[in-house]
Motif scaffolding. Structure first.
Motif, mmCIF file in Angstrom:
data_model
loop_
_atom_site.group_PDB
_atom_site.id
_atom_site.type_symbol
_atom_site.label_atom_id
_atom_site.label_comp_id
_atom_site.label_asym_id
_atom_site.label_seq_id
_atom_site.Cartn_x
_atom_site.Cartn_y
_atom_site.Cartn_z
ATOM 1 N N PRO A 162 -42.647 -84.473 -20.704
ATOM 2 C CA PRO A 162 -43.389 -83.685 -21.702
ATOM 3 C C PRO A 162 -42.594 -83.550 -22.997
ATOM 4 C CG PRO A 162 -42.372 -82.230 -20.086
ATOM 5 C CD PRO A 162 -42.147 -83.631 -19.591
ATOM 6 N N PHE A 163 -43.305 -83.370 -24.107
ATOM 7 C CA PHE A 163 -42.653 -83.070 -25.375
ATOM 8 C C PHE A 163 -42.269 -81.595 -25.415
ATOM 9 C CE2 PHE A 163 -45.261 -86.759 -26.615
ATOM 10 C CZ PHE A 163 -44.306 -87.532 -27.269
ATOM 11 N N THR A 164 -41.265 -81.297 -26.227
ATOM 12 C CA THR A 164 -40.908 -79.915 -26.532
ATOM 13 C C THR A 164 -41.107 -79.711 -28.025
ATOM 14 O OG1 THR A 164 -39.187 -80.030 -24.821
ATOM 15 C CG2 THR A 164 -39.145 -78.136 -26.309
ATOM 16 N N ARG A 165 -41.683 -78.557 -28.393
ATOM 17 C CA ARG A 165 -41.962 -78.262 -29.798
ATOM 18 C C ARG A 165 -41.237 -77.000 -30.237
ATOM 19 N NH1 ARG A 165 -46.179 -80.802 -27.448
ATOM 20 N NH2 ARG A 165 -47.366 -82.305 -28.706
ATOM 21 N N LYS A 166 -41.106 -76.844 -31.536
ATOM 22 C CA LYS A 166 -40.448 -75.655 -32.071
ATOM 23 C C LYS A 166 -41.135 -74.385 -31.582
ATOM 24 C CE LYS A 166 -38.915 -75.839 -36.318
ATOM 25 N NZ LYS A 166 -37.447 -75.612 -36.312
ATOM 26 N N THR A 167 -42.461 -74.443 -31.459
ATOM 27 C CA THR A 167 -43.185 -73.261 -30.985
ATOM 28 C C THR A 167 -42.767 -72.884 -29.568
ATOM 29 O OG1 THR A 167 -45.008 -74.725 -30.324
ATOM 30 C CG2 THR A 167 -45.215 -73.587 -32.448
ATOM 31 N N ASP A 168 -42.348 -73.867 -28.766
ATOM 32 C CA ASP A 168 -41.892 -73.565 -27.406
ATOM 33 C C ASP A 168 -40.617 -72.731 -27.431
ATOM 34 O OD1 ASP A 168 -43.990 -75.032 -26.201
ATOM 35 O OD2 ASP A 168 -42.874 -76.899 -26.452
ATOM 36 N N LEU A 169 -39.744 -73.013 -28.400
ATOM 37 C CA LEU A 169 -38.527 -72.211 -28.524
ATOM 38 C C LEU A 169 -38.866 -70.790 -28.939
ATOM 39 C CD1 LEU A 169 -37.400 -75.249 -28.806
ATOM 40 C CD2 LEU A 169 -35.443 -74.152 -29.901
ATOM 41 N N ARG A 170 -39.820 -70.655 -29.860
ATOM 42 C CA ARG A 170 -40.183 -69.311 -30.315
ATOM 43 C C ARG A 170 -40.938 -68.538 -29.232
ATOM 44 N NH1 ARG A 170 -41.043 -71.859 -35.734
ATOM 45 N NH2 ARG A 170 -39.134 -71.353 -36.848
ATOM 46 N N ASP A 171 -41.781 -69.250 -28.491
ATOM 47 C CA ASP A 171 -42.538 -68.578 -27.432
ATOM 48 C C ASP A 171 -41.632 -68.103 -26.303
ATOM 49 O OD1 ASP A 171 -44.833 -69.063 -28.846
ATOM 50 O OD2 ASP A 171 -45.473 -70.779 -27.636
ATOM 51 N N ASN A 172 -40.469 -68.740 -26.169
ATOM 52 C CA ASN A 172 -39.534 -68.378 -25.099
ATOM 53 C C ASN A 172 -38.326 -67.615 -25.636
ATOM 54 O OD1 ASN A 172 -40.385 -69.747 -22.352
ATOM 55 N ND2 ASN A 172 -40.919 -71.178 -23.993
ATOM 56 N N TYR A 173 -38.515 -67.005 -26.807
ATOM 57 C CA TYR A 173 -37.474 -66.202 -27.454
ATOM 58 C C TYR A 173 -37.100 -64.995 -26.590
ATOM 59 C CZ TYR A 173 -35.551 -63.042 -31.042
ATOM 60 O OH TYR A 173 -34.768 -62.184 -31.773
ATOM 61 N N PRO A 174 -35.826 -64.566 -26.519
ATOM 62 C CA PRO A 174 -34.728 -65.300 -27.128
ATOM 63 C C PRO A 174 -34.027 -66.291 -26.200
ATOM 64 C CG PRO A 174 -33.993 -63.115 -26.474
ATOM 65 C CD PRO A 174 -35.442 -63.213 -26.095
ATOM 66 N N PHE A 175 -33.993 -66.007 -24.877
ATOM 67 C CA PHE A 175 -33.090 -66.769 -24.009
ATOM 68 C C PHE A 175 -33.775 -67.508 -22.863
ATOM 69 C CE2 PHE A 175 -30.200 -62.932 -25.018
ATOM 70 C CZ PHE A 175 -29.831 -63.474 -26.236
ATOM 71 N N LYS A 176 -35.115 -67.585 -22.866
ATOM 72 C CA LYS A 176 -35.805 -68.116 -21.688
ATOM 73 C C LYS A 176 -35.650 -69.626 -21.509
ATOM 74 C CE LYS A 176 -39.340 -64.483 -21.683
ATOM 75 N NZ LYS A 176 -40.788 -64.190 -21.891
#
Length: 436
Positions: free
Chosen positions: A61-75
């Motif tokens: 799967p691809f990872t997107r910047k939104t995935d980092l923000r949706d899993n903020y901060p440490f997920k």
């Protein structure tokens, strides 16, 4: 200079074997340690055992910047906090920033690839590197710092700003390499001239410039003013920071990407299929060896082309990417700061005297990028006293600068002045011609 010749000039078959081993190990680890990736695998019906070689990467799967923000901060961290030794964060759009973690091994990796980058850019352990990238949550300053130490060079941790002091110490210390944004390099040169100093009188032999897009025309201007070689470096905090790719001092002909650690793909912008070699597309990167926050197929949003041909200038066999030619999203990079129109929109929506219509005008004044925010104001306010308008303008400017951590100018305009669109609103006019 090739700092790690055994790796940087590795035969293609040996490199692919190493990449395959590292990808298989990475996939097992993120599946076991990062719930986000386990869910993404399960949704695709994938098992870590399905990934046996680097050729299988397209299954992931691809990872997107939104995935980092949706899993903020440490997920998205793949290690417990007890193993994290450093945390960085980039600016958010209207909400959370992207957060990245480094273990001790990650810091060692960062130091290694940045040492490679500095060496490729002409630095040796005999050099004095004046580091004018910002230190702090921004990864630029510390990345160069770690790399210089690993290379054995002397590093001057100047950070950004303090231009007259930069010039004094550059002269007094005999700096031979400068690292900063290209626009700041031009600004320092202008300041030196205003002080009656010829920039060519310094001992600088090379400058390693990044954190913002810049053209070959700008390169020629920097080289002419300073009498040095201007080297382009590429990186992003989500992957490691600076140190992902760099031009070589010998050729300045494409950026060597350290693909034993960061595996590159170039895909159709907004799509999933790979483009043909040499064609432009969106750069996608996989962190093959990172521990703290490893990422699978991260969509950078940067438009590049790539070649697998060995470099005829320095002999490195690593793939080379072009200079960044554009973005797939509406992000702007202004003096090293990521700016999204939505950040400014969120500020304006909180100020009731303004209308929901604005325009961002980006230009290069002298050598520095400038951002002007044009804002429509309520008709009653616009016809009010000048001091009322000026008070509102200053309020908007303060709020935007606080959000962006960037100096901007604000211009209040009459209602219905900003052109309307029947389709997607035009929010940005960029006059810099960055990608020519």
């Amino acid at each position: 200079m090739i700092w790690q010749k055994d790796v940087e000039c590795m035969e293609r078959s040996a490199l692919q074997k190493l990449q395959s081993e590292r990808l298989a190990s990475l996939v097992r680890r993120v599946y076991e340690c990062v719930p986000f990736y386990k869910a993404a695998f399960d949704q695709k019906g994938l098992s870590p055992s399905d990934i046996r070689s680097i050729d299988d990467i397209s299954k992931l799967p691809f990872t997107r910047k939104t995935d980092l923000r949706d899993n903020y901060p440490f997920k998205l961290f793949a290690v417990p906090m007890s193993a994290v030794v450093e945390i960085h964060a980039s600016s958010g759009t209207t909400g959370n920033p992207t957060v990245v973690a480094y273990t001790k091994n990650d810091v060692a990796l960062w130091s290694e690839v940045m040492a490679r980058a500095l060496a490729a850019g002409g630095a040796t352990k005999e050099d004095i590197i004046q580091n004018a990238y910002g230190y702090g949550l921004f990864t630029g300053g510390l990345g160069v710092h770690y790399g210089a130490i690993a290379l054995g060079a002397a590093v001057i941790p100047m950070s950004s700003g303090g231009t007259k002091r930069q010039i004094k110490l550059m002269s007094d210390f005999g700096s031979t390499v400068i690292t900063c944004t290209p626009s700041y390099a031009l600004f320092v040169a202008e300041e030196a001239v205003s002080m009656g100093i010829d920039p060519k009188a310094f001992k600088l032999k090379s400058g390693i410039f990044g954190a913002e897009p810049w053209t070959n025309n700008m390169r020629r201007e920097i080289e002419e003013r300073w009498g040095l070689k201007a080297i382009d470096i590429y990186g992003l905090s989500e992957i490691i920071g600076p140190g992902v790719a760099i031009e070589c001092y010998e050729g300045q002909d494409g950026l060597h990407l350290f693909s034993d650690h960061f595996y590159p793909e170039v895909v159709e912008p907004g799509g999933e299929n790979a483009v043909a070699p040499g064609e432009t597309g969106e750069l996608v990167l996989t962190t093959l060896t990172k521990e703290g926050i490893p990422l699978l197929r991260y969509r950078t949003g940067d438009i590049v082309s790539i070649t697998e041909e060995p470099c005829p200038h320095c002999g490195r066999t690593s793939p080379r990417i072009s200079k960044v030619r554009g973005r797939t999203d509406d992000m702007l990079i202004i003096r090293g700061v990521n700016v999204f129109p939505s950040q400014i929109e969120s500020v304006l929506l909180e100020i009731e005297e303004t209308e929901p219509h604005y325009l961002l005008v980006v230009d290069r004044v002298g050598s520095l990028d400038q951002l002007e925010v044009q804002v429509e104001v309520d008709e009653k306010i616009f016809s009010d006293e000048i001091k009322v308008l000026e008070s509102l303008r200053k309020k908007i400017q303060r709020e935007i600068e606080s959000t962006l951590n960037l100096v901007v100018s604000v211009k209040l305009v009459e209602p219905r002045t900003i052109e309307r669109s029947m389709g997607k609103a035009v929010r940005v006019i960029d006059k810099r011609e960055l990608y020519s």
